[in-house]
Enzyme design. Structure first.
Site, PDB file in Angstrom:
ATOM      1  N   CYS A 178      -1.396   5.149   9.840  1.00  0.00           N
ATOM      2  CA  CYS A 178       0.000   4.356  10.595  1.00  0.00           C
ATOM      3  C   CYS A 178      -0.010   3.068  11.157  1.00  0.00           C
ATOM      4  O   CYS A 178      -1.483   3.475  11.635  1.00  0.00           O
ATOM      5  CB  CYS A 178       1.001   5.588  11.218  1.00  0.00           C
ATOM      6  SG  CYS A 178       2.181   6.345  10.907  1.00  0.00           S
ATOM      7  N   SER A 198      11.829   5.928   8.126  1.00  0.00           N
ATOM      8  CA  SER A 198      11.706   5.888   9.865  1.00  0.00           C
ATOM      9  C   SER A 198      12.095   4.608   9.704  1.00  0.00           C
ATOM     10  O   SER A 198      11.690   3.920   9.145  1.00  0.00           O
ATOM     11  CB  SER A 198       9.761   5.750   9.683  1.00  0.00           C
ATOM     12  OG  SER A 198       9.224   5.163  11.143  1.00  0.00           O
ATOM     13  N   CYS A 249       1.994  -3.310  15.351  1.00  0.00           N
ATOM     14  CA  CYS A 249       2.030  -3.377  14.473  1.00  0.00           C
ATOM     15  C   CYS A 249       1.221  -4.194  12.545  1.00  0.00           C
ATOM     16  O   CYS A 249       1.687  -5.505  13.627  1.00  0.00           O
ATOM     17  CB  CYS A 249       3.357  -3.733  13.496  1.00  0.00           C
ATOM     18  SG  CYS A 249       3.362  -2.654  11.400  1.00  0.00           S
ATOM     19  N   ASN A 301      -3.477   2.856  16.149  1.00  0.00           N
ATOM     20  CA  ASN A 301      -4.409   2.543  15.302  1.00  0.00           C
ATOM     21  C   ASN A 301      -4.998   1.186  15.981  1.00  0.00           C
ATOM     22  O   ASN A 301      -4.062   0.331  14.821  1.00  0.00           O
ATOM     23  CB  ASN A 301      -4.153   3.147  14.245  1.00  0.00           C
ATOM     24  CG  ASN A 301      -3.594   4.253  13.639  1.00  0.00           C
ATOM     25  OD1 ASN A 301      -5.637   5.113  13.798  1.00  0.00           O
ATOM     26  ND2 ASN A 301      -3.206   4.818  13.125  1.00  0.00           N
ATOM     27  N   GLY A 335       6.947  -2.345   5.755  1.00  0.00           N
ATOM     28  CA  GLY A 335       8.497  -3.123   5.635  1.00  0.00           C
ATOM     29  C   GLY A 335       9.219  -1.869   6.370  1.00  0.00           C
ATOM     30  O   GLY A 335       9.024  -0.648   7.048  1.00  0.00           O
ATOM     31  N   GLU A 336      10.268  -2.705   7.431  1.00  0.00           N
ATOM     32  CA  GLU A 336      11.337  -1.871   7.178  1.00  0.00           C
ATOM     33  C   GLU A 336      12.394  -1.801   6.147  1.00  0.00           C
ATOM     34  O   GLU A 336      12.791  -2.488   5.784  1.00  0.00           O
ATOM     35  CB  GLU A 336      11.681  -2.683   8.207  1.00  0.00           C
ATOM     36  CG  GLU A 336      13.371  -1.962   8.943  1.00  0.00           C
ATOM     37  CD  GLU A 336      13.260  -0.611   9.396  1.00  0.00           C
ATOM     38  OE1 GLU A 336      12.549  -0.528  10.323  1.00  0.00           O
ATOM     39  OE2 GLU A 336      13.846  -0.162   9.384  1.00  0.00           O
ATOM     40  N   CYS A 339       6.993  -7.489   6.890  1.00  0.00           N
ATOM     41  CA  CYS A 339       7.838  -7.093   7.682  1.00  0.00           C
ATOM     42  C   CYS A 339       8.381  -8.605   8.883  1.00  0.00           C
ATOM     43  O   CYS A 339       7.343  -8.241   9.410  1.00  0.00           O
ATOM     44  CB  CYS A 339       7.749  -5.921   8.580  1.00  0.00           C
ATOM     45  SG  CYS A 339       8.533  -5.308   9.001  1.00  0.00           S
ATOM     46  N   CYS A 391       6.477  -5.860  15.276  1.00  0.00           N
ATOM     47  CA  CYS A 391       6.685  -4.734  16.567  1.00  0.00           C
ATOM     48  C   CYS A 391       5.305  -5.362  17.261  1.00  0.00           C
ATOM     49  O   CYS A 391       4.028  -5.492  15.835  1.00  0.00           O
ATOM     50  CB  CYS A 391       6.416  -3.374  15.849  1.00  0.00           C
ATOM     51  SG  CYS A 391       8.488  -3.024  15.615  1.00  0.00           S
ATOM     52  N   SER A 425      11.425   4.777  15.375  1.00  0.00           N
ATOM     53  CA  SER A 425      10.454   4.283  15.956  1.00  0.00           C
ATOM     54  C   SER A 425      10.636   3.742  17.956  1.00  0.00           C
ATOM     55  O   SER A 425      10.966   3.255  16.903  1.00  0.00           O
ATOM     56  CB  SER A 425       8.858   3.356  15.693  1.00  0.00           C
ATOM     57  OG  SER A 425       9.234   3.988  14.247  1.00  0.00           O
ATOM     58  N   LEU A 426      10.085   5.157  18.624  1.00  0.00           N
ATOM     59  CA  LEU A 426      11.155   4.654  19.562  1.00  0.00           C
ATOM     60  C   LEU A 426      10.101   4.276  20.597  1.00  0.00           C
ATOM     61  O   LEU A 426      10.175   2.726  20.762  1.00  0.00           O
ATOM     62  CB  LEU A 426      11.126   5.966  20.754  1.00  0.00           C
ATOM     63  CG  LEU A 426      12.169   6.170  21.528  1.00  0.00           C
ATOM     64  CD1 LEU A 426      13.653   4.951  21.412  1.00  0.00           C
ATOM     65  CD2 LEU A 426      12.892   7.260  21.907  1.00  0.00           C
ATOM     66  N   HIS A 427       9.154   4.231  20.744  1.00  0.00           N
ATOM     67  CA  HIS A 427       7.691   3.588  21.930  1.00  0.00           C
ATOM     68  C   HIS A 427       7.858   3.225  22.852  1.00  0.00           C
ATOM     69  O   HIS A 427       6.870   3.248  23.676  1.00  0.00           O
ATOM     70  CB  HIS A 427       7.543   2.378  20.649  1.00  0.00           C
ATOM     71  CG  HIS A 427       6.737   2.582  19.573  1.00  0.00           C
ATOM     72  ND1 HIS A 427       6.613   4.065  18.782  1.00  0.00           N
ATOM     73  CD2 HIS A 427       7.213   1.898  18.025  1.00  0.00           C
ATOM     74  CE1 HIS A 427       6.283   3.871  17.355  1.00  0.00           C
ATOM     75  NE2 HIS A 427       7.298   2.646  16.789  1.00  0.00           N
ATOM     76  N   GLU A 456       0.807  -1.363  -0.177  1.00  0.00           N
ATOM     77  CA  GLU A 456      -0.214   0.017   0.054  1.00  0.00           C
ATOM     78  C   GLU A 456       0.839   1.362   0.099  1.00  0.00           C
ATOM     79  O   GLU A 456       1.967   0.914   0.431  1.00  0.00           O
ATOM     80  CB  GLU A 456      -0.656  -0.175   1.383  1.00  0.00           C
ATOM     81  CG  GLU A 456      -1.711  -0.805   0.834  1.00  0.00           C
ATOM     82  CD  GLU A 456      -2.889  -1.145   2.166  1.00  0.00           C
ATOM     83  OE1 GLU A 456      -4.256  -1.650   2.011  1.00  0.00           O
ATOM     84  OE2 GLU A 456      -2.863  -1.222   3.369  1.00  0.00           O
TER      85      GLU A 456
HETATM   86  N1  SAH Z   1       9.640  -0.170   9.802  1.00  0.00           N
HETATM   87  C1  SAH Z   1       9.416   1.585   9.472  1.00  0.00           C
HETATM   88  C2  SAH Z   1       8.548   1.962   9.119  1.00  0.00           C
HETATM   89  C3  SAH Z   1       7.409   1.726   8.792  1.00  0.00           C
HETATM   90  S1  SAH Z   1       6.056   1.969  10.050  1.00  0.00           S
HETATM   91  C4  SAH Z   1       9.207   1.627  11.394  1.00  0.00           C
HETATM   92  O1  SAH Z   1       8.818   0.594  12.057  1.00  0.00           O
HETATM   93  O2  SAH Z   1       9.439   2.432  11.971  1.00  0.00           O
HETATM   94  C5  SAH Z   1       5.508   3.826  10.383  1.00  0.00           C
HETATM   95  C6  SAH Z   1       5.414   4.164  11.727  1.00  0.00           C
HETATM   96  O3  SAH Z   1       3.815   3.079  11.845  1.00  0.00           O
HETATM   97  C7  SAH Z   1       6.446   3.882  12.610  1.00  0.00           C
HETATM   98  O4  SAH Z   1       6.143   4.227  13.885  1.00  0.00           O
HETATM   99  C8  SAH Z   1       5.052   2.484  13.580  1.00  0.00           C
HETATM  100  O5  SAH Z   1       5.602   2.249  14.783  1.00  0.00           O
HETATM  101  C9  SAH Z   1       3.952   3.188  13.469  1.00  0.00           C
HETATM  102  N2  SAH Z   1       2.931   2.154  13.813  1.00  0.00           N
HETATM  103  C10 SAH Z   1       2.607   0.755  13.502  1.00  0.00           C
HETATM  104  N3  SAH Z   1       1.630   0.211  13.724  1.00  0.00           N
HETATM  105  C11 SAH Z   1       1.074   1.007  13.956  1.00  0.00           C
HETATM  106  C12 SAH Z   1      -0.755   1.051  14.866  1.00  0.00           C
HETATM  107  N4  SAH Z   1      -1.619   0.006  14.278  1.00  0.00           N
HETATM  108  N5  SAH Z   1      -1.131   2.230  14.958  1.00  0.00           N
HETATM  109  C13 SAH Z   1      -0.120   3.638  15.321  1.00  0.00           C
HETATM  110  N6  SAH Z   1       0.804   3.139  14.201  1.00  0.00           N
HETATM  111  C14 SAH Z   1       1.723   2.103  14.596  1.00  0.00           C
HETATM  112 FE1  SF4 Z   2       8.063  -3.675  10.571  1.00  0.00          FE
HETATM  113 FE2  SF4 Z   2       7.250  -1.260  11.615  1.00  0.00          FE
HETATM  114 FE3  SF4 Z   2       5.743  -2.554  11.458  1.00  0.00          FE
HETATM  115 FE4  SF4 Z   2       7.835  -2.579  13.596  1.00  0.00          FE
HETATM  116  S1  SF4 Z   2       6.064  -0.767  13.283  1.00  0.00           S
HETATM  117  S2  SF4 Z   2       6.495  -4.922  12.375  1.00  0.00           S
HETATM  118  S3  SF4 Z   2       9.400  -2.429  12.314  1.00  0.00           S
HETATM  119  S4  SF4 Z   2       6.776  -1.606   9.800  1.00  0.00           S
END
Ligand code: SAH
Ligand code: SF4
Length: 361
Positions: free
Chosen positions: A339, A197, A119, A296, A165-166, A112, A116, A219-221, A92
């Site tokens: 996101c 990112s 995600c 989300n 993806g990463e 990916c 995480c 992406s710290l979190h 997408e």
């Molecule tokens: N893999 C990379 C880039 C793709 S994800 C990364 O992890 O940074 C892009 C962003 O969306 C990241 O910050 C990720 O943590 C965030 N993200 C993933 N799942 C999410 C969700 N369910 N709700 C909100 N943000 C999310």
């Molecule tokens: Fe992959 Fe980014 Fe999703 Fe983590 S948040 S699973 S690194 S796409």
């Protein structure tokens, strides 16, 4: 011999390819401008090329972006495309229009492997890396569609590698795609307007700093290793102390003088005042801005989104400590374009295990 897809090359690659065909370097620049600036994919439409060259290109090459499987347009103008990347897989791409800019969110992999816990892409497992043509083809395609629908000649002003993806786990293909985004003969975007990112692949962050230092979002979190190990499993390999040091090193070459930290707000998990205080300590030596992302939800996810009050309280703790923290607006809610909701279609995935992390990192 199958035709070469010229979308797979950055300017250096294209120049080499033309040289191998006995053509001068300026031909590569000319063709790059046709493809990436004029949005032309048929060699016969490249009117200033000699007829003999057009014929040669017709024989040897194609300009082939991924095919579009579907398009959805949200009530706020956000658009999402599902692009065919073969074997019944789809990735997408999302376009987010704002008053003074238009941001395209691009995918880098089919699924990916980093898994995480919050995600949707991660939950689907990993299938494969996208090629350069499939990465830059998303920009080509989106630009093509957007310019044919409106009079705006440059609808896309910013690119973020925040789709599926990463990106740093697909480094080899990411770099030529980024170079095309920056090259004056191709997209000509400034480094500040292209953001990668990452979930924190430390060696690749160092490499990016050398090869193509664009804006960086991390992406710290989570503010400590115990929690981050759970949410972002790659943290077991590159824990926070290493990640913070890599962010500092990146800043030597970064086009902006700060790192953007993305922080997803998960109710009761990482959104408490104690987490904010720990976070302030953690980033003490890293010039940064925070982007607080409301979680989300997606089918099967266990987390809940933090309430608006909790997010605001968290934000004000950070700002009181002198940090810049914004709350990300969710866009395209009605078409699941926000996101972390990008699901696409991932078939034949490989098994998702933390062992896989060893391979990708
Ligand atoms: N893999 C990379 C880039 C793709 S994800 C990364 O992890 O940074 C892009 C962003 O969306 C990241 O910050 C990720 O943590 C965030 N993200 C993933 N799942 C999410 C969700 N369910 N709700 C909100 N943000 C999310
Ligand atoms: Fe992959 Fe980014 Fe999703 Fe983590 S948040 S699973 S690194 S796409």
């Amino acid at each position: 011999m199958s035709a070469t897809n010229l979308l797979d090359f950055d300017l250096d690659g294209l120049t080499n390819w033309f040289a191998n065909q006995g053509e001068k370097p300026f031909r590569a620049r000319q063709v790059a401008r046709w493809i990436h600036q004029a949005g032309v994919s048929r060699f016969d439409d490249m009117s200033d090329l000699a007829k003999s060259l057009r014929e040669k290109l017709n024989r040897l090459a194609v300009v082939e972006p991924p095919r579009m499987l579907s398009e959805q347009i949200a009530s706020d103008g956000t658009r999402k495309w599902l692009l065919d990347v073969g074997s019944k897989n789809g990735v997408e791409t999302v376009f987010i229009p704002e008053t003074n800019r238009g941001t395209l969110c691009i995918s880098s992999q089919v699924g990916c492997a980093l898994d995480c816990s919050f995600c949707s892409t991660g939950k689907q497992g990993f299938n494969r890396n996208l090629s350069v043509a499939e990465i830059i083809g998303q920009l080509w395609w989106a630009n093509h569609t957007l310019t044919s629908d409106s009079s705006d000649e440059r609808p896309i002003t910013n690119v973020v590698m925040m789709g599926m993806g990463e990106p740093l786990a697909n480094y080899q293909n990411l770099i030529p795609a980024l170079r095309l985004m920056l090259d004056d003969h191709a997209w000509g975007l400034s480094r500040r307007r292209v953001t990668v990112s990452t979930s924190g692949l430390v060696p690749a962050m160092d490499q990016l700093r050398e090869d193509c230092p664009v804006a960086l979002a991390v992406s710290l979190h989570a503010p400590n290793d115990a929690l981050r190990n759970e949410l972002v499993p790659i943290n077991r390999k590159y824990p926070l102390a290493q990640l913070m040091a890599a962010c500092q090193r990146y800043l030597d070459r970064a086009p902006r003088d700060f790192i953007t930290f993305e922080y997803i707000m998960l109710a009761g998990i990482n959104d408490q005042p104690a987490h904010a205080r720990e976070l302030i300590e953690l980033v003490r030596d890293v010039p940064c801005k925070f982007n607080l992302i409301p979680f989300n939800p997606f089918p099967g996810s266990d987390y809940r989104r933090s309430t608006a009050e909790t997010v605001q309280r968290f934000q004000s703790l950070l700002t009181t400590a002198g940090l810049v923290a914004t709350i990300r607006k969710t866009r395209g809610d009605d078409i699941d374009a926000a996101c972390g909701q990008l699901a696409g279609r991932v078939q034949d995935k490989t098994r998702r295990t933390v062992h896989k992390l060893e391979k990708v990192a």
